[in-house]
Scaffold this active site. Structure first.
Site, PDB file in Angstrom:
ATOM      1  N   GLU A   1      -6.353   4.065  -6.069  1.00 24.71           N
ATOM      2  CA  GLU A   1      -7.617   4.435  -5.432  1.00 24.71           C
ATOM      3  C   GLU A   1      -7.976   5.840  -5.885  1.00 24.71           C
ATOM      4  O   GLU A   1      -7.206   6.780  -5.696  1.00 24.71           O
ATOM      5  CB  GLU A   1      -7.482   4.385  -3.902  1.00 24.71           C
ATOM      6  CG  GLU A   1      -8.797   4.692  -3.196  1.00 24.71           C
ATOM      7  CD  GLU A   1      -8.626   4.979  -1.722  1.00 24.71           C
ATOM      8  OE1 GLU A   1      -9.551   4.665  -0.960  1.00 24.71           O
ATOM      9  OE2 GLU A   1      -7.576   5.534  -1.323  1.00 24.71           O
TER      10      GLU A   1
ATOM     11  N   HIS B   1     -11.025  -2.194   3.814  1.00 23.01           N
ATOM     12  CA  HIS B   1     -10.787  -1.649   5.151  1.00 23.01           C
ATOM     13  C   HIS B   1     -11.530  -0.337   5.401  1.00 23.01           C
ATOM     14  O   HIS B   1     -11.654   0.091   6.550  1.00 23.01           O
ATOM     15  CB  HIS B   1      -9.295  -1.423   5.352  1.00 23.01           C
ATOM     16  CG  HIS B   1      -8.734  -0.395   4.412  1.00 23.01           C
ATOM     17  ND1 HIS B   1      -8.599  -0.637   3.058  1.00 23.01           N
ATOM     18  CD2 HIS B   1      -8.308   0.872   4.606  1.00 23.01           C
ATOM     19  CE1 HIS B   1      -8.117   0.447   2.473  1.00 23.01           C
ATOM     20  NE2 HIS B   1      -7.930   1.379   3.390  1.00 23.01           N
ATOM     21  N   ASP B   2     -12.017   0.299   4.339  1.00 17.40           N
ATOM     22  CA  ASP B   2     -12.735   1.573   4.459  1.00 17.40           C
ATOM     23  C   ASP B   2     -14.233   1.422   4.266  1.00 17.40           C
ATOM     24  O   ASP B   2     -14.960   2.422   4.224  1.00 17.40           O
ATOM     25  CB  ASP B   2     -12.216   2.573   3.421  1.00 17.40           C
ATOM     26  CG  ASP B   2     -10.903   3.228   3.828  1.00 17.40           C
ATOM     27  OD1 ASP B   2     -10.627   3.271   5.043  1.00 17.40           O
ATOM     28  OD2 ASP B   2     -10.176   3.691   2.938  1.00 17.40           O
TER      29      ASP B   2
ATOM     30  N   ASP C   1      -2.921   4.828  -2.551  1.00 18.19           N
ATOM     31  CA  ASP C   1      -3.979   5.482  -1.790  1.00 18.19           C
ATOM     32  C   ASP C   1      -4.317   6.850  -2.375  1.00 18.19           C
ATOM     33  O   ASP C   1      -3.417   7.651  -2.667  1.00 18.19           O
ATOM     34  CB  ASP C   1      -3.507   5.624  -0.341  1.00 18.19           C
ATOM     35  CG  ASP C   1      -4.580   6.133   0.584  1.00 18.19           C
ATOM     36  OD1 ASP C   1      -5.586   5.429   0.750  1.00 18.19           O
ATOM     37  OD2 ASP C   1      -4.402   7.235   1.143  1.00 18.19           O
TER      38      ASP C   1
ATOM     39  N   ASP D   1       0.861  -1.182   0.000  1.00 20.82           N
ATOM     40  CA  ASP D   1       0.000   0.000   0.000  1.00 20.82           C
ATOM     41  C   ASP D   1       0.898   1.233   0.000  1.00 20.82           C
ATOM     42  O   ASP D   1       1.690   1.432   0.921  1.00 20.82           O
ATOM     43  CB  ASP D   1      -0.893   0.004   1.241  1.00 20.82           C
ATOM     44  CG  ASP D   1      -2.239   0.674   0.984  1.00 20.82           C
ATOM     45  OD1 ASP D   1      -2.237   1.742   0.353  1.00 20.82           O
ATOM     46  OD2 ASP D   1      -3.269   0.139   1.426  1.00 20.82           O
TER      47      ASP D   1
END
Length: 555
Positions: free
Chosen positions: A254, A330-331, A199, A98
């Site tokens: 993302e 995870h979000d 991210d 990540d």
């Protein structure tokens, strides 16, 4: 067309803090992940994506990085990471890191220097602006509530943070910043990692002049306004040319707010930027009708809206780009709770139905830890049960400060949509702490772990786990599933999601009942069609039982 390895891959996302604890301190760690590679190999996944494991003060659970070349001690050491990477490769899988480079931690040495003065070597590594009439430089709002600016007296300026104040945004207009990022990427790629999930990467190119958000700014409107700036293609092309193109890697960006047309610009099959994007259209459905409250709401997603979102991306990217396929991460809250039915009577069939619906589409599927056994939302009822900064902040903003909703109502919204639903520890067994740790878990376990766990799933050949295993196997074996074009069927049907895929003379028919009712739909499914997979033992043709999902192959 030459197909890439990542077009055949299935990715498994691990939230390290909650996956497996090896040293009994209550926190998941790298040796814990290594100990579970046999399980992931049995599932059949090709790639493991790790949420951030870098040194961090953890204001935002690792998405505030203080040192990109060091492992967070709570997860282990660089030696532990090297062992995990080697073991992952030995199991025939790849490892995705990540990469968080829109912002750093305020504790990063770059920011510690940058905030001291306007003339030090790191002065322009971040986005600083003078006050305007004694106030913030513009009306932007942070994704985690409040203004997106914080004042530093030593500089006499504000710095930008689109997220928490402890996450200052990097200044990508500065070539030195870009080179620092590229060197970080080289460091990990030279170690042997197989790519990056990036991210909020479409926020790195801010609008020129940083103008106000039109209208009444909210967290959501600010991110959408900032996203996809004019220099984003330029920055991503430079990253690809200088780093990514020199390695055989997989990249997913993302990109909140991006449209399919945006995604094609950044990830086109003939472009030289990224491989695919994480889009948000389907997970942003069913927001609160009061725009001031944003995503926080407790109403179910309408199937017709879901079809519009997913079908749009399937049709738009076909032959031009590549989709990422995901229900949760995870979000996001747990998929079976958000998009279907986690009641014990229906949970297993509903989880299988969602899996089939998504995994039969074109793109690279992502499985979030626990999804493959049908883990559910935690159904918390009190504020003190929450850990996530976003959730706690939004409660205080909406209830205490702005008084837009009352406390019980806000808690219902949070129970439906909070990120903490995805962050409870992995449920391995029905024993002590679900087999996650023998210590004191860093976060409360979901109370249903005695009934929903890996041990139970592996012992039951009809479990959600084996359904996922079969879906992954079918993708690996079937070019039609990987590469076929997409044909939507009956988009106005608010009960059944059906579509066809076509490739080299073959057709795949997918039919999913999203309700707890028995309904009838006739797509000529039993006329020479071979049943590939179903979540019921028998096939009743045009009859669809509650949450029934089935796929037919026509040659």
């Amino acid at each position: 067309m030459t197909h890439k390895w990542w077009q055949s891959a299935v990715v498994y996302q691990i939230y390290p803090m909650s996956f497996q604890d090896s040293n009994q301190d209550g926190i998941g760690d790298l040796p814990g992940i290594t100990s579970r590679l046999d399980y992931l190999q049995k599932l059949g996944v090709d790639v493991i994506w790790l949420n951030p494991i870098y040194r961090s003060p953890d204001q935002d659970n690792g998405y505030d990085i203080a040192d990109y070349r060091a492992i967070n001690p709570k997860y282990g050491t660089m030696t532990d990471f090297d062992a995990l990477l080697a073991a992952t490769h030995a199991h025939g899988m790849k490892l995705l890191m990540d990469l968080v480079v829109n912002h750093t931690s305020a504790q990063h040495k770059w920011f510690q220097e940058s905030q001291k003065s306007k003339d030090n070597p790191y002065a322009d590594y971040y986005i600083w602006r003078d006050p305007v009439d004694g106030h913030e430089p513009n009306n932007w709002r942070s994704a985690f509530s409040g203004p997106a600016w914080t004042y530093v007296p030593a500089r006499g300026q504000y710095y930008l943070h689109l997220f928490a104040p402890g996450q200052p945004d990097l200044n990508w207009e500065n070539p030195k910043v870009r080179e620092e990022v590229f060197n970080i990427e080289r460091f990990w790629l030279d170690k042997g990692v197989d790519g990056f999930r990036m991210d909020v990467i479409n926020l790195i190119a801010k609008p020129a002049g940083l103008p106000d958000v039109p209208g009444t700014p909210t967290a959501g409107t600010t991110l959408n306004f900032v996203a996809d700036g004019k220099r984003l293609n330029e920055f991503l092309r430079q990253m690809n040319a200088e780093v990514l193109s020199h390695y055989d890697v997989m990249t997913v960006g993302e990109m909140p707010g991006s449209t399919p047309e945006d995604a094609i610009k950044y990830t086109g099959l003939n472009s030289h930027e990224l491989n695919m994007v994480f889009q948000f259209q389907h997970v942003n459905l069913s927001p609160n009708p009061d725009v001031r409250i944003g995503k926080w709401y407790d109403q179910p997603v309408k199937l017709t809206d879901l079809k519009v979102a997913l079908n749009r991306w399937q049709k738009a990217l076909d032959g031009k780009g590549w989709n990422s396929l995901y229900w949760n991460n995870h979000d996001q809250p747990r998929a079976v709770s958000r998009f279907s039915n986690d009641d014990p009577e229906y949970r297993v069939r509903a989880a299988k139905m969602l899996a089939t619906t998504l995994h039969m589409m074109q793109g690279t599927p992502y499985i979030y830890e626990g999804e493959e056994i049908g883990m559910t939302n935690a159904h918390f009822t009190r504020l003190d049960q929450y850990e996530d900064l976003e959730s706690i902040n939004i409660y205080h903003e909406m209830v205490d400060h702005r008084k837009l909703v009352d406390g019980p109502t806000m808690l219902k919204y949070m129970a439906n949509i909070s990120r903490d639903n995805a962050r409870t520890p992995m449920q391995w067994t029905d024993g002590e702490n679900a087999g996650f740790t023998k210590g004191n878990p860093w976060y409360a376990l979901n109370a249903n772990y005695p009934a929903i766990n890996v041990k139970q799933a592996l012992a039951d050949r009809t479990s959600v786990f084996y359904h996922y295993q079969k879906l992954i196997q079918l993708r690996h074996e079937t070019d039609l599933i990987k590469y076929g074009t997409f044909e939507e069927l009956d988009p106005a049907d608010n009960q059944v999601y059906a579509y066809r895929r076509h490739y080299q003379g073959q057709t795949l028919l997918v039919i999913s009942n999203f309700t707890d009712q028995t309904v009838t739909r006739d797509y000529q499914q039993r006329e020479a069609g071979q049943l590939l997979i179903s979540n019921y033992r028998d096939d009743r043709g045009t009859q669809l039982r509650p949450y029934e999902s089935k796929c037919y192959l026509f040659n």
